[in-house]
Design an enzyme around this catalytic site. Structure first.
Site, short mmCIF file in Angstrom:
data_model
loop_
_atom_site.label_atom_id
_atom_site.label_comp_id
_atom_site.label_asym_id
_atom_site.label_seq_id
_atom_site.Cartn_x
_atom_site.Cartn_y
_atom_site.Cartn_z
N ARG A 81 31.33 75.51 41.83
CA ARG A 81 29.30 75.49 41.80
C ARG A 81 29.09 74.82 43.45
NH1 ARG A 81 25.90 70.90 38.70
NH2 ARG A 81 26.91 69.06 40.57
N ARG A 89 17.42 59.70 35.60
CA ARG A 89 19.25 59.75 35.37
C ARG A 89 20.09 58.56 35.64
NH1 ARG A 89 22.50 64.88 37.34
NH2 ARG A 89 24.47 63.86 37.03
N CYS A 132 27.87 72.43 30.40
CA CYS A 132 28.55 71.98 30.88
C CYS A 132 27.86 70.31 31.58
CB CYS A 132 28.82 71.80 32.88
SG CYS A 132 27.76 72.73 33.38
N ARG A 170 32.97 70.55 41.06
CA ARG A 170 31.82 69.90 42.22
C ARG A 170 32.26 69.54 42.97
NH1 ARG A 170 30.78 66.74 36.98
NH2 ARG A 170 28.43 66.55 36.70
N GLU A 224 18.74 73.81 34.61
CA GLU A 224 19.19 72.34 34.56
C GLU A 224 17.64 72.11 34.74
OE1 GLU A 224 22.38 70.96 37.04
OE2 GLU A 224 21.75 72.39 38.32
N ASN A 284 22.88 67.10 32.19
CA ASN A 284 22.44 66.08 32.29
C ASN A 284 21.15 66.23 33.64
OD1 ASN A 284 24.85 65.47 31.45
ND2 ASN A 284 25.93 65.51 33.51
N ASP A 285 20.94 67.29 33.79
CA ASP A 285 19.46 66.87 34.66
C ASP A 285 18.50 67.50 33.81
OD1 ASP A 285 19.39 66.32 37.44
OD2 ASP A 285 21.40 68.25 37.90
N HIS A 311 27.17 60.30 39.76
CA HIS A 311 27.69 60.75 40.15
C HIS A 311 29.04 59.76 39.74
CE1 HIS A 311 25.49 63.56 40.42
NE2 HIS A 311 26.65 64.65 40.15
C1 PEP Z 1 24.33 68.43 35.21
O1 PEP Z 1 22.91 68.78 35.50
O2 PEP Z 1 23.93 68.30 34.24
C2 PEP Z 1 25.37 68.99 35.62
C3 PEP Z 1 26.20 68.87 35.19
O3 PEP Z 1 25.04 68.31 36.58
P1 PEP Z 1 25.49 66.71 37.20
O4 PEP Z 1 25.33 66.97 36.91
O5 PEP Z 1 26.60 67.67 39.25
O6 PEP Z 1 24.00 67.71 38.28
MG MG Z 2 22.72 69.47 37.98
#
Ligand code: PEP
Ligand code: MG
Length: 764
Positions: free
Chosen positions: A508, A641, A678, A472, A607, A630-631, A365
């Site tokens: 979210r 990650r 996203c 977020r 995700e 990302n997830d 993050h």
């Molecule tokens: C993701 O997982 O791609 C996402 C946008 O959420 P975060 O990065 O906040 O987990």
């Molecule tokens: Mg995520």
């Protein structure tokens, strides 16, 4: 063998420098295995030779002089085969070589283990014995274990430059000390290091100097007094519970704090100009080291008492030095072991030039926030001697992920030049701000932003964002000391909704857990990414979920640009439960409490792999889908990650991910549901081309990437992007996908947008 191994690990971990590590290992291994000799050979990367670097049993003068290639001697054999060699009659082996300068007494038996780090042989650990014997299986296993331990230490020493000092003492001073990390937010940041330390962590206290010696002495005196009082109180409380001998331990503590003991050493360091915290941690660490090396187990155990005492005093010192009074330089490079949003929030935005975190990775993050705010960021700089950098001149290269400490004038000047060119490109890109976001064939691609902090809004609007694809909400939660109340949340959300209105804002629901722990709601799990996170927590705590939904809906009254997004969905049951709670809140607010609010559109994040294969079922239940790459990447590839060790396996262009993305887009189209991406892939110009080619028409990204993505998409037609996506999807591995993507987009008009400027060679 377990006890000697434990001792070696402990001593290695507290050794003051790399040379001592090598000496400890040869000494201890020789003793533990009862052999005539133990030596370490290390690879010199320049000559590609293995150099004798430490020994017990050969002549000490031969260190640095005995050198072998991978084709020479038994050491070379171990290195070239990258596996242990165990010989009873070493001298009869065809690869045996004799080096008279070692004073070697013709050892008979030989056992050598390669020292391997990330598949690379860094050296060889050898034991030899005069008598003829075959080392047994457990001895071989012992040597392999020690060399695995040594591998990590060598890799660290290599990265920090310590290894270079040992093998090439005459080397000239470098134009900068360079430390690798993971490129996490693009750009060049040049400035002064400000080190942020975690509370009561002795090893995290930066070496900092003070101009106020009497003030620091006074702080130290007070902290000692408070700690002494605590120790006496605890002793009194335990009277009658502990025996008299056990209670004497507390007197030992008290004596340690006295002037002729630790206290006196600390005062001496403060008088030399160190802050109380810094002096205290230096003295304590040295004492921990000394105790850990003691022969007697009883004395070794005292290391933990010193550590404990160290933390207690440090806690008091940290309470008295008020961070609010800290003055940040105009060009702050924020450095910390595990930086998080609250650290950033303390520094005035306009003063931050760069962010460096020892832990974390590209999709942590902190990295995401760095990108959102357009601050060059490097994560996972595991070898950075971060606690010693306070006040030093630092360059953060967020493009390739490296940190240069104390650069020469030439190096700094060259980076200033790159920085200037980047500013020029950014200024030029601003011209496209008001251009429509369309492909060269005229098809619209909506470019939205991901946000979380209030400061992002300025940049997002300047960049011409069409909406917020991901707000977020956990970020404002991180900045509080407790869960924000419904009314506090309402104000924060209203602020966001108003800033962007009439553009839609996708909020979210709280996505904590995994790597996102709230300081006031700690969750301790063996496997947090597979544990209690996102919607799983909020459905288990409907009071948190309901308050948040109420706050969001009340905030949207009269603006009605709210969309609600549910994170970490892995089952339709979760969606059904969440939708029922959302409907309940809507009825309460509009029917019972008289609010005039439009029902917000509700979507789910895709995700988790389970959600990919249930896109249809999920789409049936909601208004829109948002893909969190990302997830999704982390779960699809089973790669954490945040873990720098496996960062090289985290492939955003993995063919499996492309298949999943294609499937989601097709299913959403079949169900006539809006779908966007996203995750960070959307903000990468190459990724954006790929996503449009795979069928996505809404991309949400960090504001700092928006204009670059727009400028690239405006140069290409949908047909071209579809053709590129189809072509790269044929490849079986992520590297080929990326290379092909780069090759397909090698065009003069894209050159400046896709390729970062030629960076100066940092060692030039
Ligand atoms: C993701 O997982 O791609 C996402 C946008 O959420 P975060 O990065 O906040 O987990
Ligand atoms: Mg995520």
């Amino acid at each position: 063998m377990l006890e000697p191994l434990r001792r070696i690990v402990q001593e290695v971990n507290t050794a003051p420098d790399f040379g001592t590590v090598l000496d400890i290992i040869v000494e201890r291994v020789k003793a533990a295995m009862n052999t005539g000799m133990c030596s370490i050979y290390l690879l010199d990367p320049m000559s590609k030779c293995y150099v004798l670097s430490a020994t017990r049993g050969l002549l000490p003068e031969s260190v640095g002089k005995v050198v072998m290639t991978a084709d020479e001697g038994l050491v070379g054999l171990v290195a070239s085969r990258a596996e242990p060699v165990n010989l009873e009659h070493a001298e009869t082996h065809p690869r045996f070589a004799y080096f008279p300068e070692t004073g070697e007494e013709r050892f008979s038996s030989f056992l050598g283990a390669p020292i391997i780090h990330q598949r690379e042989v860094l050296g060889v650990l050898v034991v030899q014995q005069q008598q003829r014997r075959r080392f047994d299986e457990s001895e071989e296993a012992f040597l392999i274990t020690v060399s695995a331990q040594l591998a990590g230490v060598i890799a660290h020493a290599e990265a920090t430059g310590e290894l270079v000092r040992i093998t090439a003492p005459e080397a000239e001073s470098e134009p900068a000390a360079i430390y690798p990390g993971i490129a996490s937010a693009p750009g060049i940041g040049i400035g002064r290091a400000v080190v942020v330390s975690s509370p009561a962590d002795l090893y995290a206290v930066p070496k900092r100097r003070t101009g106020d010696i009497p003030g620091e002495l006074e702080q130290f005196r007070q902290a000692l007094e408070e700690t002494q009082k605590d120790v006496r109180d605890t002793k009194n409380d335990l009277r009658g519970i502990l025996s008299t001998e056990e209670l004497e331990m507390f007197d030992v503590y008290l004596r340690m704090l006295e002037d002729h003991s630790l206290g006196g050493e600390v005062v001496a360091l403060i008088n030399q100009g160190f802050t109380a915290q810094s002096a205290w941690s230096q003295v304590i660490i040295e004492h921990i080291r000394t105790f850990s090396r003691m022969e007697s187990e009883y004395l070794r155990e005292r290391a933990s008492d010193v550590r404990d005492l160290g933390r207690r005093v440090l806690e008091y010192l940290q309470q008295t030095s008020r961070p609010a009074e800290r003055v940040y330089p105009e060009d702050t490079i924020l450095i910390g072991e595990d930086l998080a949003a609250p650290h950033l929030a303390e520094v005035p935005f306009e003063k931050i030039r760069g962010i460096v975190s020892v832990r974390g990775s590209h999709n942590s993050h902190m990295a995401i926030i760095g990108r959102a705010m357009g601050i060059p960021t490097v994560m996972g700089a595991i070898d950075l001697p971060w606690s010693e950098l306070e006040g030093q001149q630092v360059i953060v290269d967020g493009h390739i992920g490296q940190i240069l400490v104390d650069p020469s004038w030439e190096v700094e000047h060259a980076f200033q030049e790159v920085f200037r060119k980047e500013q020029m490109l950014a200024a030029d890109l601003l011209d496209t701000r008001d251009e429509p976001s369309v492909t060269s064939c005229g098809e619209k691609v909506s470019l939205w932003v991901n946000t979380g902090l209030r400061v992002d809004a300025k940049l997002s609007l300047e960049m011409g964002a069409a909406g917020v694809g991901l707000y977020r909400t956990e970020i404002p939660f991180f900045l509080q000391e407790r869960f924000p109340s419904e009314e506090e949340q309402r104000q924060i959300y209203r602020d966001q909704l108003l800033i962007y209105a009439p553009r839609p804002v996708t909020m979210r629901t709280l996505d904590i857990g995994g790597d996102k722990a709230l300081p006031y709601f700690p969750i301790s799990e063996e496997n947090p990414f597979l544990g209690w996170r996102g919607i799983r927590i909020t459905l288990d705590h409907p009071e948190i979920f309901l308050a948040q939904i109420r706050a969001m809906m009340r905030a949207s009254e009269g603006i009605d640009n709210l969309r609600i997004l549910l994170p970490m969905i892995s089952s339709t049951l979760e969606v059904d439960s969440a939708l029922a709670l959302i409907a309940r809140v809507y009825t309460e607010l509009t029917v019972e409490e008289g609010y005039r609010i439009e029902m917000p559109r509700v979507g789910v994040m895709i995700e988790v792999p389970a959600a990919v294969y249930q896109t249809r079922e999920l789409a049936q239940r909601v208004d829109f889908l948002s893909v969190g790459t990302n997830d999704l990447t982390q779960y699809l590839l089973a790669v954490d990650r945040n873990n720098p060790r496996v960062a090289a396996l985290y492939h955003a262009y993995h063919p499996a991910l492309l298949k999943a993305l294609r499937h989601i887009a097709a299913e959403a189209r079949a169900m006539q549901r809006e779908v966007s991406v996203c995750g960070e892939l959307a903000g990468d110009p190459l990724g954006a081309v790929l996503l449009v080619g795979l069928g996505y028409r809404t991309l949400s990204m960090s504001a700092s990437n928006l204009l670059r993505v727009k400028a690239v998409l405006r140069q290409l037609s949908i047909a071209e992007m579809v053709e590129i996506a189809d072509r790269v999807s044929e490849f079986a591995d992520p590297t080929s996908v990326k290379l092909e993507l780069q090759r397909a987009l090698q065009r003069p008009e894209l050159e400046r947008l896709l390729h970062v400027h030629e960076r100066p060679r940092s060692t030039a």
